[in-house]
Scaffold this active site. Structure first.
Site, PDB file in Angstrom:
ATOM      1  N   TYR A   1      -9.498  15.331  -7.991  1.00  0.00           N
ATOM      2  CA  TYR A   1      -8.531  14.392  -8.584  1.00  0.00           C
ATOM      3  C   TYR A   1      -7.294  15.146  -9.096  1.00  0.00           C
ATOM      4  CZ  TYR A   1      -6.642  11.204 -12.183  1.00  0.00           C
ATOM      5  OH  TYR A   1      -5.819  10.436 -12.975  1.00  0.00           O
TER       6      TYR A   1
ATOM      7  N   ALA B   1      -2.877   4.587  -8.365  1.00  0.00           N
ATOM      8  CA  ALA B   1      -3.553   5.879  -8.212  1.00  0.00           C
ATOM      9  C   ALA B   1      -5.003   5.651  -7.835  1.00  0.00           C
ATOM     10  CB  ALA B   1      -3.476   6.674  -9.517  1.00  0.00           C
TER      11      ALA B   1
ATOM     12  N   TRP C   1      -6.992  10.315 -20.978  1.00  0.00           N
ATOM     13  CA  TRP C   1      -7.981   9.481 -21.677  1.00  0.00           C
ATOM     14  C   TRP C   1      -7.417   8.069 -21.926  1.00  0.00           C
ATOM     15  CZ3 TRP C   1     -11.535  12.307 -25.692  1.00  0.00           C
ATOM     16  CH2 TRP C   1     -11.907  13.552 -25.204  1.00  0.00           C
TER      17      TRP C   1
ATOM     18  N   LYS D   1      -3.426  14.964  -7.771  1.00  0.00           N
ATOM     19  CA  LYS D   1      -2.358  14.516  -8.677  1.00  0.00           C
ATOM     20  C   LYS D   1      -1.279  15.609  -8.787  1.00  0.00           C
ATOM     21  CE  LYS D   1      -2.203  11.211 -10.960  1.00  0.00           C
ATOM     22  NZ  LYS D   1      -1.604   9.870 -10.711  1.00  0.00           N
TER      23      LYS D   1
ATOM     24  N   THR E   1      -1.519  13.423 -14.908  1.00  0.00           N
ATOM     25  CA  THR E   1      -2.753  13.532 -15.682  1.00  0.00           C
ATOM     26  C   THR E   1      -2.984  14.916 -16.298  1.00  0.00           C
ATOM     27  OG1 THR E   1      -5.167  13.504 -15.406  1.00  0.00           O
ATOM     28  CG2 THR E   1      -3.899  14.073 -13.471  1.00  0.00           C
TER      29      THR E   1
ATOM     30  N   ASP F   1       0.869  -1.173   0.000  1.00  0.00           N
ATOM     31  CA  ASP F   1       0.000   0.000   0.000  1.00  0.00           C
ATOM     32  C   ASP F   1       0.912   1.230   0.000  1.00  0.00           C
ATOM     33  OD1 ASP F   1      -1.617   2.118   0.613  1.00  0.00           O
ATOM     34  OD2 ASP F   1      -2.777   1.069   2.141  1.00  0.00           O
ATOM     35  N   ILE F   2       0.905   1.953  -1.113  1.00  0.00           N
ATOM     36  CA  ILE F   2       1.879   3.053  -1.261  1.00  0.00           C
ATOM     37  C   ILE F   2       1.633   4.203  -0.278  1.00  0.00           C
ATOM     38  CG2 ILE F   2       2.402   2.514  -3.679  1.00  0.00           C
ATOM     39  CD1 ILE F   2       0.707   5.075  -4.391  1.00  0.00           C
TER      40      ILE F   2
HETATM   41  N1  NAP Z   1      -7.342   6.148 -16.557  1.00  0.00           N
HETATM   42  C1  NAP Z   1      -7.201   7.331 -17.155  1.00  0.00           C
HETATM   43  O1  NAP Z   1      -8.001   7.743 -18.003  1.00  0.00           O
HETATM   44  C2  NAP Z   1      -6.019   8.206 -16.808  1.00  0.00           C
HETATM   45  C3  NAP Z   1      -5.913   9.451 -17.417  1.00  0.00           C
HETATM   46  C4  NAP Z   1      -4.824  10.274 -17.095  1.00  0.00           C
HETATM   47  C5  NAP Z   1      -3.871   9.829 -16.202  1.00  0.00           C
HETATM   48  N2  NAP Z   1      -4.003   8.614 -15.616  1.00  0.00           N
HETATM   49  C6  NAP Z   1      -2.981   8.200 -14.663  1.00  0.00           C
HETATM   50  O2  NAP Z   1      -2.341   7.059 -15.205  1.00  0.00           O
HETATM   51  C7  NAP Z   1      -1.912   6.201 -14.145  1.00  0.00           C
HETATM   52  C8  NAP Z   1      -2.396   4.792 -14.395  1.00  0.00           C
HETATM   53  O3  NAP Z   1      -3.815   4.811 -14.465  1.00  0.00           O
HETATM   54  P1  NAP Z   1      -4.662   3.469 -14.718  1.00  0.00           P
HETATM   55  O4  NAP Z   1      -5.822   3.848 -15.571  1.00  0.00           O
HETATM   56  O5  NAP Z   1      -3.758   2.384 -15.126  1.00  0.00           O
HETATM   57  O6  NAP Z   1      -5.202   3.227 -13.231  1.00  0.00           O
HETATM   58  P2  NAP Z   1      -6.066   1.992 -12.688  1.00  0.00           P
HETATM   59  O7  NAP Z   1      -6.378   1.047 -13.784  1.00  0.00           O
HETATM   60  O8  NAP Z   1      -7.163   2.590 -11.876  1.00  0.00           O
HETATM   61  O9  NAP Z   1      -5.025   1.269 -11.728  1.00  0.00           O
HETATM   62  C9  NAP Z   1      -4.579   1.835 -10.529  1.00  0.00           C
HETATM   63  C10 NAP Z   1      -4.116   0.714  -9.643  1.00  0.00           C
HETATM   64  O10 NAP Z   1      -3.618   1.267  -8.417  1.00  0.00           O
HETATM   65  C11 NAP Z   1      -4.095   0.462  -7.345  1.00  0.00           C
HETATM   66  N3  NAP Z   1      -4.079   1.183  -6.084  1.00  0.00           N
HETATM   67  C12 NAP Z   1      -5.037   1.986  -5.569  1.00  0.00           C
HETATM   68  N4  NAP Z   1      -4.667   2.419  -4.343  1.00  0.00           N
HETATM   69  C13 NAP Z   1      -3.448   1.881  -4.089  1.00  0.00           C
HETATM   70  C14 NAP Z   1      -2.553   1.944  -2.992  1.00  0.00           C
HETATM   71  N5  NAP Z   1      -2.844   2.659  -1.905  1.00  0.00           N
HETATM   72  N6  NAP Z   1      -1.392   1.266  -3.055  1.00  0.00           N
HETATM   73  C15 NAP Z   1      -1.087   0.526  -4.155  1.00  0.00           C
HETATM   74  N7  NAP Z   1      -1.897   0.417  -5.219  1.00  0.00           N
HETATM   75  C16 NAP Z   1      -3.066   1.095  -5.189  1.00  0.00           C
HETATM   76  C17 NAP Z   1      -5.499   0.088  -7.791  1.00  0.00           C
HETATM   77  O11 NAP Z   1      -5.999  -0.966  -7.020  1.00  0.00           O
HETATM   78  P3  NAP Z   1      -7.608  -1.039  -6.808  1.00  0.00           P
HETATM   79  O12 NAP Z   1      -8.200  -1.181  -8.166  1.00  0.00           O
HETATM   80  O13 NAP Z   1      -7.740  -2.246  -5.936  1.00  0.00           O
HETATM   81  O14 NAP Z   1      -7.992   0.260  -6.135  1.00  0.00           O
HETATM   82  C18 NAP Z   1      -5.237  -0.271  -9.259  1.00  0.00           C
HETATM   83  O15 NAP Z   1      -4.789  -1.604  -9.385  1.00  0.00           O
HETATM   84  C19 NAP Z   1      -2.414   6.848 -12.856  1.00  0.00           C
HETATM   85  O16 NAP Z   1      -1.384   7.611 -12.289  1.00  0.00           O
HETATM   86  C20 NAP Z   1      -3.516   7.770 -13.325  1.00  0.00           C
HETATM   87  O17 NAP Z   1      -3.700   8.863 -12.445  1.00  0.00           O
HETATM   88  C21 NAP Z   1      -5.055   7.783 -15.903  1.00  0.00           C
END
Ligand code: NAP
Length: 285
Positions: A127, A62, A152, A131, A103, A38-39
């Site tokens: 959010y 995240a 996105w 971030k 993001t 847990d980060i």
């Molecule tokens: N998705 C988008 O559209 C988007 C857009 C712009 C930027 N980003 C950024 O891109 C990055 C990757 O996004 P993604 O879409 O791959 O995210 P994601 O699919 O939501 O994956 C995030 C992972 O982090 C885990 N997590 C949550 N809380 C945690 C904790 N305390 N310690 C360790 N792990 C934890 C989650 O577990 P649980 O599922 O169990 O909570 C999930 O497995 C993030 O930094 C995000 O902010 C995403």
């Protein structure tokens, strides 16, 4: 083998990172998610990083549910700000590089030309605020860091593309906003960019999104065209969408196009066009 601690390894980007390094003879992913690391817990993070002695930490963890962040504020700050702070402290102590992902929500979206890394962030949604706080902690506590802002994102996991495809199974028509502009980005394209930066000392803040611009309604039309779906897409404004939405809707940047300016200034790495990337994604589904 150089060890790469991948946090949030079960998420969309975490999985794409694993695919990029699959079969590598130089790098080995040490995958963790919230159950094992847990980060938000500083002592656990320090202990883990000291033990693994990684070459780099790739932070894919995240709190990504933008609407939930509006009310789950403390948790959002814990995961999106304290988490990267902890990883930064641990990376510096271990002499490891930190790859952190951020993001488009750090910008307010009031611009009419793409944001570069030299534009001032001004987040409106919780959010985006959390971030941005994460980015600031990385700059404060990590020594050798990359911050890559994406937008996105879709990959192996829950995302807009899959939601729209599943809606098409039960709906003849869907309403989608047409006044928010951005660049849909495939997690595998982002993972390739991350892998190209990681071995270098080309540190700093980078924008990392697929090339080209669209809006959510036209993006949906392209998804349906590629997937051979006949569901009609009705374009609505953000205002109309919010009026009919259940629950809290976070303020979304109207114009969240990021230019990969730093990548273009300092590397030869190019992201693919969003149309090409979504076609490949749908082909491989
Ligand atoms: N998705 C988008 O559209 C988007 C857009 C712009 C930027 N980003 C950024 O891109 C990055 C990757 O996004 P993604 O879409 O791959 O995210 P994601 O699919 O939501 O994956 C995030 C992972 O982090 C885990 N997590 C949550 N809380 C945690 C904790 N305390 N310690 C360790 N792990 C934890 C989650 O577990 P649980 O599922 O169990 O909570 C999930 O497995 C993030 O930094 C995000 O902010 C995403």
């Amino acid at each position: 083998m150089k060890k790469l601690i991948v946090t949030g390894a079960n998420g969309q980007l975490g999985r794409a990172i694993n695919q990029v390094y699959a079969g590598s003879s130089e790098y080995e992913c040490v995958n963790t998610d919230v159950q094992d690391l847990d980060i938000t817990k500083i002592d656990a993070v320090l202990r883990y990083v000291d033990e693994v002695k990684p070459y780099a930490i790739i932070n894919c963890a995240a709190h990504t549910n933008v609407n939930v962040c509006e009310t789950d504020v403390d948790n959002a700050y814990r995961i999106n700000a304290i988490g990267p702070r902890n990883l930064s402290i641990a990376a510096s102590r271990a002499g490891a590089k930190l790859m952190h992902v951020s993001t488009d929500y750090v910008f307010d979206g009031h611009a009419s030309v793409p944001y570069t890394e030299f534009d001032m962030p001004n987040p409106e949604a919780v959010y985006g605020k959390t971030k941005l706080a994460g980015e600031q902690f990385v700059k404060e506590f990590a020594k050798d860091y990359f911050i890559v802002r994406t937008a996105w994102l879709y990959g192996d996991g829950k995302n807009f593309v899959k939601t729209m495809l599943s809606l098409s199974e039960t709906h003849d028509r869907v309403t989608v906003v047409g006044d928010q502009f951005g660049s849909p980005t495939s997690a595998s394209e982002l993972a390739k960019a991350i892998a190209s930066l990681l071995p270098t000392d080309n540190f700093g803040v980078f924008h990392g999104t697929c090339e080209g611009i669209t809006n959510w309604a036209d993006f949906t039309r392209e998804i349906y065209r590629l997937a051979g779906k006949t569901t009609e897409v009705i374009t609505v404004t953000s205002e109309e969408y919010e009026k009919n939405a259940a629950g809290v809707v976070a303020p979304r940047p109207a114009y969240s196009v990021l230019e990969n300016y730093m990548l273009k200034l300092t590397t030869n790495h190019m992201f693919s066009d969003w149309e090409k990337a979504i076609a490949e994604y749908i082909r491989n589904m």
